[in-house]
Scaffold this motif. Structure first.
Motif, mmCIF file in Angstrom:
data_model
loop_
_atom_site.group_PDB
_atom_site.id
_atom_site.type_symbol
_atom_site.label_atom_id
_atom_site.label_comp_id
_atom_site.label_asym_id
_atom_site.label_seq_id
_atom_site.Cartn_x
_atom_site.Cartn_y
_atom_site.Cartn_z
ATOM 1 N N ASP A 10 0.866 -1.183 0.000
ATOM 2 C CA ASP A 10 0.000 0.000 0.000
ATOM 3 C C ASP A 10 0.900 1.229 0.000
ATOM 4 O OD1 ASP A 10 -1.729 2.086 0.445
ATOM 5 O OD2 ASP A 10 -2.737 1.182 2.170
ATOM 6 N N ALA A 11 0.926 1.958 -1.118
ATOM 7 C CA ALA A 11 1.820 3.105 -1.262
ATOM 8 C C ALA A 11 1.472 4.241 -0.320
ATOM 9 C CB ALA A 11 1.791 3.604 -2.709
ATOM 10 N N ASN A 12 0.270 4.244 0.237
ATOM 11 C CA ASN A 12 -0.161 5.320 1.126
ATOM 12 C C ASN A 12 0.045 5.011 2.608
ATOM 13 O OD1 ASN A 12 -1.158 6.966 -1.021
ATOM 14 N ND2 ASN A 12 -2.894 5.567 -1.167
ATOM 15 N N ARG A 13 0.545 3.806 2.899
ATOM 16 C CA ARG A 13 0.710 3.427 4.303
ATOM 17 C C ARG A 13 1.998 2.636 4.465
ATOM 18 N NH1 ARG A 13 -0.099 -0.778 7.664
ATOM 19 N NH2 ARG A 13 -0.657 -2.153 5.954
ATOM 20 N N ILE A 14 2.787 2.984 5.466
ATOM 21 C CA ILE A 14 4.025 2.270 5.755
ATOM 22 C C ILE A 14 3.783 1.295 6.899
ATOM 23 C CG2 ILE A 14 6.377 2.514 6.642
ATOM 24 C CD1 ILE A 14 6.496 5.210 5.203
ATOM 25 N N ASP A 15 4.158 0.049 6.682
ATOM 26 C CA ASP A 15 4.058 -0.965 7.730
ATOM 27 C C ASP A 15 5.356 -0.902 8.538
ATOM 28 O OD1 ASP A 15 4.059 -3.258 9.298
ATOM 29 O OD2 ASP A 15 2.988 -4.444 7.797
ATOM 30 N N HIS A 16 5.329 -0.186 9.650
ATOM 31 C CA HIS A 16 6.548 0.040 10.431
ATOM 32 C C HIS A 16 7.122 -1.253 11.003
ATOM 33 C CE1 HIS A 16 6.582 4.400 10.124
ATOM 34 N NE2 HIS A 16 5.266 4.350 10.242
ATOM 35 N N ASP A 17 6.261 -2.203 11.363
ATOM 36 C CA ASP A 17 6.758 -3.486 11.857
ATOM 37 C C ASP A 17 7.511 -4.229 10.757
ATOM 38 O OD1 ASP A 17 5.754 -3.130 14.401
ATOM 39 O OD2 ASP A 17 3.847 -4.133 13.972
ATOM 40 N N GLU A 18 6.971 -4.172 9.538
ATOM 41 C CA GLU A 18 7.628 -4.843 8.418
ATOM 42 C C GLU A 18 8.990 -4.211 8.131
ATOM 43 O OE1 GLU A 18 6.553 -6.390 3.926
ATOM 44 O OE2 GLU A 18 5.787 -4.437 4.548
ATOM 45 N N VAL A 19 9.060 -2.887 8.165
ATOM 46 C CA VAL A 19 10.332 -2.195 7.928
ATOM 47 C C VAL A 19 11.343 -2.584 8.993
ATOM 48 C CG1 VAL A 19 11.469 0.067 7.880
ATOM 49 C CG2 VAL A 19 9.287 -0.258 6.692
ATOM 50 N N ARG A 20 10.918 -2.535 10.265
ATOM 51 C CA ARG A 20 11.829 -2.871 11.365
ATOM 52 C C ARG A 20 12.313 -4.317 11.263
ATOM 53 N NH1 ARG A 20 8.582 -1.957 15.157
ATOM 54 N NH2 ARG A 20 8.266 -4.063 15.922
ATOM 55 N N ASN A 21 11.404 -5.233 10.952
ATOM 56 C CA ASN A 21 11.779 -6.642 10.832
ATOM 57 C C ASN A 21 12.709 -6.878 9.651
ATOM 58 O OD1 ASN A 21 10.236 -7.324 13.067
ATOM 59 N ND2 ASN A 21 8.430 -7.833 11.853
ATOM 60 N N ALA A 22 12.441 -6.202 8.517
ATOM 61 C CA ALA A 22 13.290 -6.363 7.337
ATOM 62 C C ALA A 22 14.706 -5.866 7.610
ATOM 63 C CB ALA A 22 12.684 -5.616 6.145
#
Length: 199
Positions: free
Chosen positions: A173-185
């Motif tokens: 979703d280009a309008n929403r950042i999944d912060h958990d996904e970013v941190r885990n990645a």
């Protein structure tokens, strides 16, 4: 005795199935990690790090995706570095510095022409392609938006690059950042580093 052997076999089989399923989940997570070789970094035996730059400032209505992702990127790095035994210190005490760069990108999907996944029905009688295969073929036939990020570790004294890792996340979703996904990645990317050795 045979009952005990059967129980052991069932337990081994169950564990194998669970590990296989976990591997599949990891493969389908939409995260691609490409770490550089760690020999140069490991040879330094450095354990203390600091951030090379200050956190990006973010206004209330900012559309800068890097500024929005920045806290999650830093949290992912710091969590994994602590688990590996590295210590974050003031910049004046740091042996190496960590920096990150992020850009939007696209991954060109390719449709396999001539294969069974580019048509709804197979060539054999009573062989019908399932809906998931058809959907995957369609989804992979067009470019997929990604969030590409690179972590770079610099020697604090010489500014030489010691290590880097490329991280690419499929954007759902280009309008929403999944912060958990970013941190885990980011954590997965940093996990390629060797843990601190006890001296």
């Amino acid at each position: 005795m045979s009952n005990m052997l059967n129980a052991v076999h069932k337990r081994i089989f169950g564990t194998s199935v669970m590990l296989f399923c976990m591997g599949l989940l990891g493969a389908c997570s939409g995260v691609d990690i490409t770490p550089a070789a760690t020999e140069t970094f490991a040879a330094t035996n450095y354990t203390r790090y600091a951030w090379r730059s200050e956190p990006l400032s973010q206004t209330g209505y900012s559309k800068d995706m890097l500024a929005i992702k920045s806290p999650s990127i830093r949290a992912g790095v710091e969590e994994k570095m602590a688990q590996l035994g590295y210590r974050r210190v003031d910049r004046a005490e740091a042996e190496f510095l960590v920096e990150y760069f992020a850009t939007p990108g696209y991954n060109d999907g390719q449709l396999s022409h001539g294969g069974s996944n580019d048509m709804l029905y197979g060539s054999s009688v009573n062989r019908q392609i399932d809906g998931a295969s058809a959907n995957n073929a369609l989804a992979l036939s067009r470019p997929v938006e990604t969030g590409d990020m690179q972590l770079v570790f610099f020697d604090a004294a010489t500014n030489d690059v010691l290590w880097r890792v490329q991280i690419s996340i499929v954007v759902e979703d280009a309008n929403r950042i999944d912060h958990d996904e970013v941190r885990n990645a980011v954590g997965k990317g940093v996990s390629a580093l060797p843990p601190v050795r006890d001296l």
